[in-house]
Enzyme design. Sequence first.
Site, PDB file in Angstrom:
ATOM      1  N   GLY A  11       0.850  -1.197   0.000  1.00 39.86           N
ATOM      2  CA  GLY A  11       0.000   0.000   0.000  1.00 39.86           C
ATOM      3  C   GLY A  11       0.874   1.232   0.000  1.00 39.86           C
ATOM      4  N   GLY A  13      -0.784   4.750  -0.087  1.00 43.45           N
ATOM      5  CA  GLY A  13      -1.613   5.947  -0.057  1.00 43.45           C
ATOM      6  C   GLY A  13      -1.034   6.948   0.933  1.00 43.45           C
ATOM      7  CE  LYS A 122      -6.617   3.826  12.012  1.00 42.43           C
ATOM      8  NZ  LYS A 122      -6.378   5.094  12.653  1.00 42.43           N
ATOM      9  CB  ALA A 155      -1.242  10.002   6.874  1.00 44.66           C
ATOM     10  CE  LYS A 208     -10.431   5.929  12.937  1.00 42.28           C
ATOM     11  NZ  LYS A 208      -9.537   6.896  12.351  1.00 42.28           N
ATOM     12  NE  ARG A 273      -8.534   9.741   4.620  1.00 45.56           N
ATOM     13  CZ  ARG A 273      -7.815   8.765   4.063  1.00 45.56           C
ATOM     14  NH1 ARG A 273      -8.369   7.936   3.220  1.00 45.56           N
ATOM     15  NH2 ARG A 273      -6.549   8.625   4.316  1.00 45.56           N
ATOM     16  CG  ASN A 274     -14.034   9.018   7.802  1.00 46.20           C
ATOM     17  OD1 ASN A 274     -14.641   8.441   6.925  1.00 46.20           O
ATOM     18  ND2 ASN A 274     -12.824   8.649   8.203  1.00 46.20           N
TER      19      ASN A 274
END
Length: 346
Positions: A11, A13, A122, A155, A208, A273-274
């Site tokens: 990964g 990202g 997640k 991040a 979460k 971001r959420n």
Amino acid sequence: MGQRHRVAIIGSGNWGSAIARIAGQNVKRYPDTFEEKVGMYVYQEKIDGRNLTEIINEEHENVKYLPGIKLPENVVANASASETAKGADLLVFVLPHQFIQGVCTELKGKVPSNVRAISMIKGVEVKDGDIRIFADVIEHILGCKCSALSGANIANEVAEDKFSETTIGYRAGDVESAELFHKLFDTPQFRVGMIEDVAGVSLCGALKNVVAIAAGFCDGLGWGDNAKAAIMRIGLMEMKRFSEEFFDGVKAETFTETSAGVADLITTCFGGRNRRCAEAFVKTGKPFAVLEKELLKGQKLQGTETAREVHAFLKARGKVDDYPLFRAVYSIAYDGVKPQDLTNKL
Ligand SMILES: NC(=O)c1ccc[n+]([C@@H]2O[C@H](COP(=O)([O-])OP(=O)(O)OC[C@H]3O[C@@H](n4cnc5c(N)ncnc54)[C@H](O)[C@@H]3O)[C@@H](O)[C@H]2O)c1
């Protein structure tokens, strides 16, 4: 000197690149423990006509997902997951959860069962009325042991070496894996704790994000800090109850004492971001799929997806009404219920 460990990061990202940066630095700190080269699987994309792998290997920067941060030169990008994993005995899975099945299926049969994996994903997988954390999905497909790492880790902040903590959850009797991954990731600025609770650590990281969507609704409605604190408290209780009801061996202290638990919930409900997309959902009335494209520039929104999966699972078990906050987030995101109704049945 014993056999040195070879690391592959699956990964690349926003979080994948940040964690590859730390791993790339730490393998050089511990040359007796780790090989110097760290492979990083990069899903190939063209950026201004050039391959992303080529940009990363020449300029040592993931210009799409972690712009402005230099990666160590020993982190080497590869567009094939199986080539990246070849010969590695420490596999770090850090993909958005929608891609994990595909990538693990590609790796199946190509990695020996004595490799140690860790999941930083997640999310949860819901299928046929059953629910699984991704450490279990990885273990099941690859036949190797899989730990989990999760924490209050936005991040970009970690990539800028701002202080943070994280938590490794390890399997009963497998503290050895946790210690190796601790050595790979722990730095003075990125403190790694350990707890024997893979499910609890993973579920904190997944659930979460659902609570963060509710926190974002609160922000979009201008309800203020008291309301958001109430949402977070109710959310933490639902996260803990859900995990204890449907998974074995979950520890209460994972939720209340570790970075994976309460600390990640706090950071995600204030940054992340959420929360941001949910606030925009209320303010603009645009669907989440549109906001994901407009605001996240290729990054994935996980909270709405997890809300949908958790709802499907609870519905299959006849338990939707036992988790009113999870139900409210689902109904607002998918069923046209007004955000103003968020707290009606809490
Ligand atoms: N970003 C954070 O702050 C953060 C922090 C902790 C944990 N996490 C978790 O880490 C995991 C990875 O998140 P991220 O932020 O690194 O990813 P991201 O959302 O930034 O990036 C998307 C990634 O998906 C890849 N991709 C796109 N299409 C693909 C395909 N078809 N097949 C395979 N890969 C594809 C892209 O190349 C990119 O690497 C998620 O579960 C996330 O919740 C993220």
